[in-house]
Design a protein around this motif. Structure first.
Motif, short mmCIF file in Angstrom:
data_model
loop_
_atom_site.label_atom_id
_atom_site.label_comp_id
_atom_site.label_asym_id
_atom_site.label_seq_id
_atom_site.Cartn_x
_atom_site.Cartn_y
_atom_site.Cartn_z
N LEU A 107 -13.57 -13.63 3.62
CA LEU A 107 -12.40 -12.82 3.30
C LEU A 107 -12.44 -11.51 4.06
O LEU A 107 -13.45 -10.80 4.07
N GLU A 108 -11.35 -11.22 4.72
CA GLU A 108 -11.27 -9.94 5.43
C GLU A 108 -10.71 -8.90 4.48
O GLU A 108 -9.71 -9.13 3.81
N ILE A 109 -11.39 -7.77 4.43
CA ILE A 109 -10.93 -6.70 3.55
C ILE A 109 -10.52 -5.51 4.40
O ILE A 109 -11.01 -5.33 5.52
N ALA A 110 -9.62 -4.74 3.87
CA ALA A 110 -9.18 -3.53 4.58
C ALA A 110 -10.30 -2.51 4.52
O ALA A 110 -10.84 -2.22 3.45
N GLN A 111 -10.65 -1.99 5.67
CA GLN A 111 -11.72 -0.98 5.70
C GLN A 111 -11.10 0.40 5.57
O GLN A 111 -10.13 0.72 6.23
#
Length: 66
Positions: free
Chosen positions: A54-58
């Motif tokens: 899962l890509e998360i907002a950094q």
């Protein structure tokens, strides 16, 4: 000379190569069936993989040293 022609120079005509009857398995491809990895179904494995990838907002975190 293409790579295919170079290979044929080394091993001969590719059409004449006989397989030894050994089928590749999942592990040779870097994959394992879901049950080997401890999952009940392929769907359960897919869910776990999607959570792990899962890509998360950094966001930037700021720390204040007091």
């Amino acid at each position: 000379m293409t790579e295919l022609e170079e290979l044929e120079d080394i091993v001969g005509c590719l059409d004449n190569i006989e397989p030894f009857g050994i089928e590749p398995d999942y592990s040779s491809l870097g994959l394992e069936p879901a049950d080997v990895l401890g999952f009940i179904s392929d769907d359960e494995l897919e869910k776990a993989i999607s959570l792990l990838t899962l890509e998360i907002a950094q966001t930037q975190l700021f720390f204040i040293d007091i």
